[in-house]
Scaffold this motif. Structure first.
Motif, PDB file in Angstrom:
ATOM      1  N   GLN A 495      17.338  42.231  56.344  1.00 41.74           N
ATOM      2  CA  GLN A 495      17.273  44.032  55.731  1.00 41.74           C
ATOM      3  C   GLN A 495      17.488  43.260  54.395  1.00 41.74           C
ATOM      4  O   GLN A 495      16.637  43.723  53.141  1.00 41.74           O
ATOM      5  CB  GLN A 495      19.209  44.805  55.527  1.00 41.74           C
ATOM      6  N   GLN A 496      18.298  42.432  53.726  1.00 43.35           N
ATOM      7  CA  GLN A 496      18.459  41.728  52.214  1.00 43.35           C
ATOM      8  C   GLN A 496      16.639  41.300  51.852  1.00 43.35           C
ATOM      9  O   GLN A 496      17.310  41.648  50.103  1.00 43.35           O
ATOM     10  CB  GLN A 496      19.413  39.891  52.789  1.00 43.35           C
ATOM     11  N   VAL A 499      15.881  44.775  50.336  1.00 47.01           N
ATOM     12  CA  VAL A 499      16.338  45.303  49.149  1.00 47.01           C
ATOM     13  C   VAL A 499      15.912  44.113  47.780  1.00 47.01           C
ATOM     14  O   VAL A 499      15.536  45.022  46.833  1.00 47.01           O
ATOM     15  CB  VAL A 499      17.707  45.390  49.590  1.00 47.01           C
ATOM     16  N   THR A 500      15.464  42.707  48.038  1.00 45.82           N
ATOM     17  CA  THR A 500      15.254  42.069  46.552  1.00 45.82           C
ATOM     18  C   THR A 500      13.890  42.485  46.695  1.00 45.82           C
ATOM     19  O   THR A 500      13.934  42.854  45.095  1.00 45.82           O
ATOM     20  CB  THR A 500      15.414  40.279  47.432  1.00 45.82           C
ATOM     21  N   GLY A 502      12.301  45.188  46.865  1.00 45.64           N
ATOM     22  CA  GLY A 502      12.622  46.713  46.621  1.00 45.64           C
ATOM     23  C   GLY A 502      12.734  46.836  45.035  1.00 45.64           C
ATOM     24  O   GLY A 502      12.568  47.832  44.130  1.00 45.64           O
ATOM     25  N   ILE A 503      13.893  45.402  44.324  1.00 43.29           N
ATOM     26  CA  ILE A 503      14.417  45.487  42.924  1.00 43.29           C
ATOM     27  C   ILE A 503      13.873  45.046  42.237  1.00 43.29           C
ATOM     28  O   ILE A 503      13.881  45.654  40.948  1.00 43.29           O
ATOM     29  CB  ILE A 503      16.042  44.661  43.546  1.00 43.29           C
ATOM     30  N   ARG A 506      11.152  47.598  41.240  1.00 44.87           N
ATOM     31  CA  ARG A 506      12.110  48.328  40.422  1.00 44.87           C
ATOM     32  C   ARG A 506      11.563  48.173  39.739  1.00 44.87           C
ATOM     33  O   ARG A 506      11.470  48.237  38.008  1.00 44.87           O
ATOM     34  CB  ARG A 506      13.708  48.601  40.921  1.00 44.87           C
ATOM     35  N   ARG A 507      12.149  46.539  39.529  1.00 39.87           N
ATOM     36  CA  ARG A 507      12.434  46.090  37.503  1.00 39.87           C
ATOM     37  C   ARG A 507      10.828  45.696  37.735  1.00 39.87           C
ATOM     38  O   ARG A 507      10.718  46.291  36.051  1.00 39.87           O
ATOM     39  CB  ARG A 507      12.972  44.641  37.525  1.00 39.87           C
ATOM     40  N   ARG A 510       9.874  49.000  35.756  1.00 40.52           N
ATOM     41  CA  ARG A 510      10.288  49.660  34.219  1.00 40.52           C
ATOM     42  C   ARG A 510      10.245  48.605  33.507  1.00 40.52           C
ATOM     43  O   ARG A 510       9.941  49.137  32.130  1.00 40.52           O
ATOM     44  CB  ARG A 510      12.091  49.175  35.100  1.00 40.52           C
ATOM     45  N   VAL A 527       8.617  51.180  46.799  1.00 46.46           N
ATOM     46  CA  VAL A 527      10.092  51.338  46.941  1.00 46.46           C
ATOM     47  C   VAL A 527      10.319  52.648  48.378  1.00 46.46           C
ATOM     48  O   VAL A 527      11.634  52.045  48.893  1.00 46.46           O
ATOM     49  CB  VAL A 527      10.454  51.784  45.882  1.00 46.46           C
ATOM     50  N   SER A 531      12.773  51.302  51.412  1.00 46.31           N
ATOM     51  CA  SER A 531      14.041  51.565  52.175  1.00 46.31           C
ATOM     52  C   SER A 531      13.691  52.100  53.358  1.00 46.31           C
ATOM     53  O   SER A 531      14.686  52.456  54.062  1.00 46.31           O
ATOM     54  CB  SER A 531      13.626  53.611  50.555  1.00 46.31           C
ATOM     55  N   ILE A 534      13.563  49.444  55.752  1.00 49.18           N
ATOM     56  CA  ILE A 534      15.554  49.426  55.348  1.00 49.18           C
ATOM     57  C   ILE A 534      16.305  50.135  56.571  1.00 49.18           C
ATOM     58  O   ILE A 534      17.347  49.953  57.464  1.00 49.18           O
ATOM     59  CB  ILE A 534      15.855  49.031  54.105  1.00 49.18           C
ATOM     60  N   ASN A 535      16.410  51.076  56.639  1.00 44.85           N
ATOM     61  CA  ASN A 535      16.711  52.135  57.150  1.00 44.85           C
ATOM     62  C   ASN A 535      16.768  52.093  58.688  1.00 44.85           C
ATOM     63  O   ASN A 535      18.201  51.824  59.498  1.00 44.85           O
ATOM     64  CB  ASN A 535      16.881  53.686  57.079  1.00 44.85           C
TER      65      ASN A 535
END
Lengths: 669, 217
Positions: A495-496, A499-500, A502-503, A506-507, A510, A527, A531, A534-535
């Motif tokens: 999961q960790q 998340v990493t 996904g971040i 996202r970066r 952006r 993403v 998510s 992860i769920n």
């Protein structure tokens, strides 16, 4: 001193051997010259046994305990007998050739000393086994016995000019004798005194037996058996003399056997009195004698009665009497043996009866077979007695509670294996004192063997059940640990990373330059996927093991109730239970709730948890359609989980009346 | 806003820092466990600490405990706790014990604007409560009477209020004007019998207190 004593013992023993050899040689010579004597060659063996046995035993005792008078009584006693017997033989040979042979007349004089056969047994009666009188009170009877026996010996030697015996007649070689009249007058009081002394000697043995310790008692019993044979010999020879007219060779041989027995009895009593069971021998002998007497009486009565009917001396009368005696034999033997056992082996008789009663109680469920140790303790009179049970396929033992013993206790108690055939059932731990009565021990153990085997089987079964239960609990425990680890791995690992990831996406999104904005929707979708993953992982982890359980069953149940699609009324105790118990309870609640919603179409569910008396109780009740089958897959799984924790699960589910599942889990950590 | 980040996974920590720095915040410290975190907070007195719940050595609830310590010892440092899964009860207590505290599932970070919004709110003394926790508070209620009187829209708004959002945040979220949101909030508070300043952060506390009270009652 000790050295001299040894030398003297060897010397005396050698003298006995010399005398015995002389007797044998002289007798053989006499035999070869055709001189008939009271002793035929085939009886020589009895003679040698009767003379040599006391000498050998005496020598053995003297070498080990020269201070014990018993040794010297035996040595000098056998020397006395050997000399007298040699004299008998020499007198027979010498006087046969020459009525006036000096050697023959001296031998004839010595051969008069028949008290030699009784003097040393009498001395033993007073002084056995420690060489001292039982108490000072016995000094007078002992002195009386010594004076009367000694007087008899002297009077036989100096009393009479005329000597009679197997050699015929001879005259005393002594220059002076007391004379017929005075000698006889003095002899009879001595003889009566001797007979009285025989009785007082028996009384002395009895007194020693009654006051003595267990060891002394056993030693005395051995002697008592030998002493018992003397009156039997008296009676038998007297009877034989009355019937046949002469006691003859058989009587002599029997007397020698008694002498030998006395020596053997002393030897055993001194060295290994605990090894053989003299009381049993005594009781058998007594039973045999009583039985013989009763049968003889029956036979005599039968002959007399049948003789009245059929005529004196008829064969039919004898046959009838024999038949009556034969019929009476079986029942008589049992009765007599029981009576004698009761009298002479009372301890064993009662102990075996007690164990028999216990086994009966076990059969009728009035007693637990595991109490066999306590029963044996009573029967053996040894409060420390205890039985431990052998566990097959191991080298170990278990006590009556089914606890495994690290080893047999080394506390001075004797470890006696209890065997049934070749198989070891267990070990009886008992005080060493019990060994003094191995016969009692054997009889009692034989009687208790069935109960011991029964107890052993039950203990074994209990242990195996406990082993199965604990292994089941261990497996369940391992399962829970594994779930916990898995849950951690999912959360902190996969999961960790997601998340990493996904971040990072996202970066990236952006920082895209303006001309690359077309990638934005694709990155959004990526993403979203992350998510979703992860769920999914979170749901899986919660199914593996809800992390809320870390905060207790109540917290986890609260979450569970909140997540349910029907209203759940929850009354949960805030008290904590051991983690594995809480996990089990939680999964039961999960499964029950799922069933209530999915299969039973419930509209309302109640959950209660409570803890009392070290037990966690959980009740889940719904208002659904009911009719749940306890053998259904889900419910069987629940029952297995609960059983693995040593708990119980009850399902009440009548059709149309909802379902109620009640679980009790013991909270032993 | 000056931020300290406590997260034991290096990649994730750097990612978080990057996000915050991209948004114009200054990451003054990076910690891998609770002890370093407390030292950094002591040293830099940041306005916000972003804290992972599970950290070395035991991977239990070191983060939550550190958060409580920070709120106690450094009231001017707000704390945003990130978790991999929901732990309702004591989290609600923490959030409703005062402003400057937030609790979010870790993957909310992926909704970057929402996350940054929550971070700023918390740093400003407001609160942030994960929607899933709020949903749990709704779901666990036994008497639905008072809540049943709310319209679906009103319930939606109530949930967002409980999450700690401002009227502006709610209006952005629901594509409504701030005025409409304000009307909804007034109506909700009236129906629930709560009389409070609609603009104040304390309305969040009141709503949470209401939800929790009826949850337990």
């Amino acid at each position: 001193m000790r050295r001299y004593a040894r030398s003297l013992a060897w010397l005396t023993a050698a003298a006995v051997v010399v005398a015995a050899v002389a007797e044998v040689v002289v007798r053989a010579v006499a035999q070869s010259r055709g001189i008939r004597h009271s002793f035929a060659p085939e009886w020589e063996l009895f003679y040698l046994a009767g003379v040599l046995a006391p000498a050998v035993v005496g020598l053995g005792v003297a070498l080990r305990r020269p201070g014990n008078r018993v040794a010297w009584i035996l040595l000098f006693g056998s020397l006395f007998v050997a000399v007298v017997m040699a004299a008998v033989a020499i007198a027979g040979l010498a006087l046969h050739h020459d009525r006036n042979s000096v050697a023959g007349r001296w031998a004839a004089l010595v051969s008069q000393e028949w008290p030699c056969f009784f003097a040393w047994p009498l001395a033993l009666a007073f002084l056995f086994p420690d060489g001292r009188l039982p108490s000072p009170r016995w000094r007078l009877p002992a002195a009386f016995a010594a004076v009367s026996t000694g007087g008899m010996v002297l009077l036989l030697f100096f009393g009479s000019r005329d000597l009679t015996g197997g050699f015929g007649h001879a005259t005393s070689p002594l220059p002076w004798v007391i004379g017929e009249g005075v000698g006889t007058a003095l002899f009879w009081p001595c003889f009566v005194g001797f007979l009285v002394s025989l009785i007082s000697g028996a009384a002395c043995v009895r007194a020693r037996y009654r006051r003595g310790s267990e060891d002394v008692r056993r030693q005395v019993l051995w002697l008592a058996y030998g002493v018992l044979l003397l009156p039997i010999w008296f009676g038998a020879t007297a009877l034989w003399g009355l019937v046949v007219g002469d006691s003859g060779e058989g009587g002599q041989a029997l007397l020698m056997v008694v002498q030998a027995w006395l020596a053997v009895a002393v030897a055993v009593a001194v060295s290994r009195h605990g090894l053989y069971q003299i009381d049993r021998l005594i009781s058998r002998t007594v039973a045999f004698l009583v039985l013989t007497a009763l049968l003889a009486a029956t036979y005599a009565a039968g002959v007399t009665l049948a003789g009245l009917a059929a005529g004196r001396g008829s064969a039919a009368a004898a046959a009838l009497a024999t038949a009556i005696a034969a019929l009476a034999f079986g029942p008589l033997r049992r009765r007599v043996q029981t009576a004698v056992d009761r009298r002479f082996a009372r301890a064993r008789f009662e102990a075996v009866a007690l164990i028999g009663g216990f086994v009966d109680d076990v059969h009728n469920a009035r007693a637990e077979p595991e109490d066999v140790g306590a029963a044996l303790a009573v029967a053996l009179g040894d409060p420390t007695a205890e039985v431990v049970f052998r566990l097959p396929e191991t080298t170990g033992y278990a006590d009556r509670e089914g606890r495994l013993l690290p080893g047999l206790p080394d506390d001075g108690r004797v470890h006696r294996p209890v065997l049934l055939g070749e198989r070891e059932l267990g070990v009886l731990l008992h005080d060493p004192a019990v060994e003094r009565n191995p016969d009692l021990l054997r009889a009692v153990l034989a009687a208790a063997a069935v109960a011991i085997e029964l107890a052993r089987l039950r203990v074994e079964l209990r242990l195996q059940l406990a082993a199965v239960e604990s292994s089941r609990a261990r497996i369940a425990q391992a399962g829970y640990e594994e779930r916990r680890r898995l849950e951690r791995d999912l959360h902190d690992g996969a999961q960790q990373r997601l998340v990493t990831l996904g971040i990072v996406l996202r970066r990236l999104q952006r920082s895209l330059p303006r001309q690359a904005q077309v990638l934005v929707p694709a990155l959004d979708a990526a993403v979203d996927e992350v998510s979703g993953a992860i769920n999914d992982l979170r749901t899986i982890a919660a199914g593996v093991r809800p992390p809320r359980l870390d905060q207790g069953l109540a917290a986890a149940l609260t979450d569970l109730a909140r997540g349910a699609t029907v209203p759940v009324e929850l009354h949960a105790t805030p008290e904590r239970a051991p983690p594995d118990v809480e996990v089990t309870a939680y999964f039961v609640a999960c499964e029950a709730l799922t069933n209530a919603i999915k299969h039973a179409s419930s509209s309302h569910v109640e959950m209660h948890s409570a803890r009392d008396d070290g037990v966690l109780r959980l009740v889940i009740a719904d208002d659904g359609v009911g009719g749940a089958r306890p053998s259904g897959g889900g419910l069987t799984g629940l029952a297995d989980r609960v059983a693995a924790q040593g708990g119980t699960l009850k399902i009440v589910s009548a059709p149309g009346a909802g379902t109620r599942i009640a679980v009790e889990l013991p909270c032993v950590s | 806003v000056r931020v300290v980040i406590a997260e034991d996974t290096v990649l994730l920590r750097e990612g978080l820092a990057g996000l915050l720095e991209d948004a114009g915040h200054v990451v003054v410290g990076r910690a891998g466990d609770a002890d370093v975190l407390l030292a950094l907070v002591e040293e830099h007195q940041p306005e916000l600490a972003v804290v992972d719940v599970r950290m070395p050595p035991d991977y239990d609830r070191e983060g939550t405990r550190a958060a409580v310590a920070i709120r106690r010892d450094h009231p001017r440092t707000a704390v945003l706790v990130l978790s991999q899964h929901i732990e309702t009860r004591d989290v609600v207590e923490l959030v409703s014990s005062g402003g400057g505290f937030g609790y979010l599932l870790k993957d909310r970070v992926l909704d970057v604007d929402d996350f940054l919004d929550a971070a700023r709110r918390v740093a400003d003394g407001g609160s942030a409560l994960d929607p899933q926790v709020v949903a749990g508070l709704f779901g666990g209620r036994r008497d639905h009477d008072a809540l049943d009187e709310l319209t679906p829209r009103e319930r939606e708004v109530l949930g967002l209020v409980a999450e700690g959002r401002t009227n502006a945040g709610i209006s952005r979220r629901l594509w409504l004007t701030e005025k409409t949101v304000e009307t909804h909030v007034r109506s909700i508070l009236m129906k629930l019998g709560l009389v409070i300043n609609t603009e104040d952060h304390r309305r969040v506390l009141a709503v949470l207190a209401y939800l929790r009270a009826s949850d337990q009652g």
